[in-house]
Design an enzyme around this catalytic site. Structure first.
Site, PDB file in Angstrom:
ATOM      1  CG  HIS A 296      -1.886   0.969   1.437  1.00  0.00           C
ATOM      2  ND1 HIS A 296      -1.619   2.250   1.836  1.00  0.00           N
ATOM      3  CD2 HIS A 296      -3.236   0.902   1.270  1.00  0.00           C
ATOM      4  CE1 HIS A 296      -2.763   2.930   1.905  1.00  0.00           C
ATOM      5  NE2 HIS A 296      -3.750   2.129   1.567  1.00  0.00           N
TER       6      HIS A 296
ATOM      7  CG  ASP B   8       0.816  -2.269   6.261  1.00  0.00           C
ATOM      8  OD1 ASP B   8      -0.145  -2.324   7.050  1.00  0.00           O
ATOM      9  OD2 ASP B   8       0.760  -1.687   5.158  1.00  0.00           O
TER      10      ASP B   8
ATOM     11  CD  GLN C 221      -6.823  -4.419   4.262  1.00  0.00           C
ATOM     12  OE1 GLN C 221      -7.800  -5.058   4.650  1.00  0.00           O
ATOM     13  NE2 GLN C 221      -6.939  -3.181   3.828  1.00  0.00           N
TER      14      GLN C 221
HETATM   15  C1  PLP Z   1      -2.176  -2.832   3.601  1.00  0.00           C
HETATM   16  C2  PLP Z   1      -2.504  -1.451   4.081  1.00  0.00           C
HETATM   17  N1  PLP Z   1      -1.553  -0.709   4.669  1.00  0.00           N
HETATM   18  C3  PLP Z   1      -1.793   0.520   5.123  1.00  0.00           C
HETATM   19  C4  PLP Z   1      -3.032   1.093   5.011  1.00  0.00           C
HETATM   20  C5  PLP Z   1      -3.269   2.461   5.549  1.00  0.00           C
HETATM   21  O1  PLP Z   1      -4.191   2.422   6.581  1.00  0.00           O
HETATM   22  P1  PLP Z   1      -4.750   3.807   7.183  1.00  0.00           P
HETATM   23  O2  PLP Z   1      -5.418   4.499   6.042  1.00  0.00           O
HETATM   24  O3  PLP Z   1      -5.704   3.379   8.238  1.00  0.00           O
HETATM   25  O4  PLP Z   1      -3.577   4.546   7.671  1.00  0.00           O
HETATM   26  C6  PLP Z   1      -4.056   0.375   4.396  1.00  0.00           C
HETATM   27  C7  PLP Z   1      -5.393   0.967   4.211  1.00  0.00           C
HETATM   28  O5  PLP Z   1      -6.199   0.524   3.440  1.00  0.00           O
HETATM   29  C8  PLP Z   1      -3.790  -0.934   3.926  1.00  0.00           C
HETATM   30  O6  PLP Z   1      -4.730  -1.668   3.331  1.00  0.00           O
END
Ligand code: PLP
Length: 430
Positions: A122, A199, A202
């Protein structure tokens, strides 16, 4: 095992209609819905003990502080961390990762060092490292993805060296639902002396996470994807590493004492929580964790696999109409994968490496149009890059449509999505 039809009743939003039809919510990878207990916890705080934390000695301030710190303890138990000090509240996963990129990165990354991420990340687990590498003249290396849409872990082994200082990897791709072999990735990184950030944006909502077993150095995740309110994220870090890191934001609460020209940092975890925190939402997050404890993460994981298999069996029937399912190890007679072996119309995939997310595209139809027609049918799905532009472009797509499930979804929800799919095909193919 829980009864998904019964648990759905705990979520007030499902009494809502969209375009005259009962809401089918298949956008859980963006954010989950909230049970009544979480909404009640939020109002209860504002109605009965709204106060600032860590600042007053009056009754309500003490109650707010205790409830806020209770959530920290709960998070610690939820991911099996050692100490509450290892749990830092942020706004979201993105801020948790940025905290590491600044606080740890500024001190520990030097010119010539290397950081490894993967091709499935992401933007939140890519851009902070691009920027850190740019600031420090370090190099960002990327674990490639194979044709079967799993990561090339032999290539990863070759990327690792004494220069590797950090590996930052998603536990579950928000586009593919793919769950890489974290144990292997973490062990190999530690062998060359690198630390590892996971991370978990998910994954933490969908399966049991045990930071001790995983032995990750950092874990980042968001409350809003796991029944909790928006505006709360968590950074877990090993105590020794967090102790040696300098704060990233400065001001009230993060200091022990302040002179005119110098300040002394507060203890962990407060040195990383400058200013008034998101008290109400952190307190309500506790109710979300309690709800998840009751359902059981193992049960959620099992149910996810079942729903995904059901969705794949339904949607793969439309491959002949130009529908492509974008998920790892997927094999069918019309699959894009060159490793295709199947010669029947049935399809297979390895559900042990995939969970709760089904991206798809339809030849000749833009994903935004697909999402629009699904919405006409009362079915909420996501379309676009999903904040993973490099991955989507690698797949030679402009964007995808994505259905993402949670434990309150049912097979009937997927049947409704199938009706929307049929309508999309009918509208565009005629
Ligand atoms: C794999 C992954 N990492 C990071 C994030 C970022 O999350 P946030 O928007 O809650 O900071 C997301 C959000 O969809 C995600 O799917």
């Amino acid at each position: 095992m829980f009864d998904p039809k019964k648990v759905k009743k705990d979520f007030p939003i499902f009494s809502r209609k969209i375009n005259g039809k009962a809401l089918v919510y298949l956008d859980n990878a963006s954010t989950s819905q909230k049970p009544k207990s979480v909404i009640n916890a939020l109002t209860n705080y504002y109605e009965t003990f709204n106060s600032n934390t860590h600042r007053g000695i009056h009754t309500m301030s003490e109650e707010a502080t205790a409830a806020y710190e209770d959530t920290r303890e709960h998070v610690m138990k939820f991911i099996n961390a050692n100490l509450p000090k290892e749990i830092i509240f942020t706004r979201n996963t993105t801020e948790a990762i940025n905290l590491v990129a600044y606080s740890w990165g500024e001190e520990n990354i030097k010119s010539g060092d290397e950081i490894i991420v993967s091709a499935i990340e992401h933007h939140s687990n890519l851009v902070p490292w691009q920027e850190l590498c740019r600031r420090k003249n370090a190099t960002l290396k990327i674990i490639p993805i194979k044709k079967d849409l799993t990561l090339d872990l032999s290539a990863y082994e070759k990327l690792l060296s004494k220069k590797t200082k950090l590996v930052s990897i998603s536990a579950m791709s928000n586009v593919l639902g793919y769950m890489p072999d974290l144990n292997k990735i973490i062990k190999s990184a530690h062998k060359v002396g690198s630390i590892v950030l996971v991370d978990g944006a998910q994954s933490v909502a969908h399966m049991k996470t045990d930071v001790k077993k995983l032995d990750c150095d950092f874990l980042a995740f968001s409350s809003h994807k796991m029944l909790g309110p928006t505006g709360v994220g968590v950074l877990y870090g090993k105590f020794e590493i967090l102790s040696n890191m300098n704060p990233f934001m400065f001001g009230g609460d993060m200091v022990k004492s302040v002179e005119q020209h110098k300040a002394y940092w507060n203890d962990l975890p407060w040195k990383f929580e400058a200013g008034t925190p998101n008290i109400a939402d952190v307190i309500a997050f506790d109710a979300a964790l309690t709800y998840l404890d009751k359902i059981g993460l193992e049960n959620i994981h099992k149910y996810d696999q079942k729903l995904l298999k059901y969705a794949v069996s339904k949607f793969s029937k439309y491959e002949k109409d130009g529908v492509s399912l974008i998920l790892p190890t997927f094999k069918s007679s019309t699959s894009r994968s060159s490793s295709t072996t199947s010669n029947s119309s049935s399809s297979t995939f390895d559900s042990s490496v995939t969970s709760s997310i089904l991206s798809f595209s339809i030849k000749g139809i833009h994903p935004h149009d697909i999402a629009q027609i699904f919405n006409d049918e009362g079915v909420a799905i996501r379309s676009g890059y999903h904040c993973s532009q490099p991955l989507i472009e690698h797949l030679n797509l402009s964007s995808t449509a994505r259905m993402s499930f949670y434990f309150y979804n049912t097979e009937a929800d997927i049947d409704r999505a199938e009706i929307a799919l049929k309508r999309t095909l009918k509208l565009f193919k005629n």
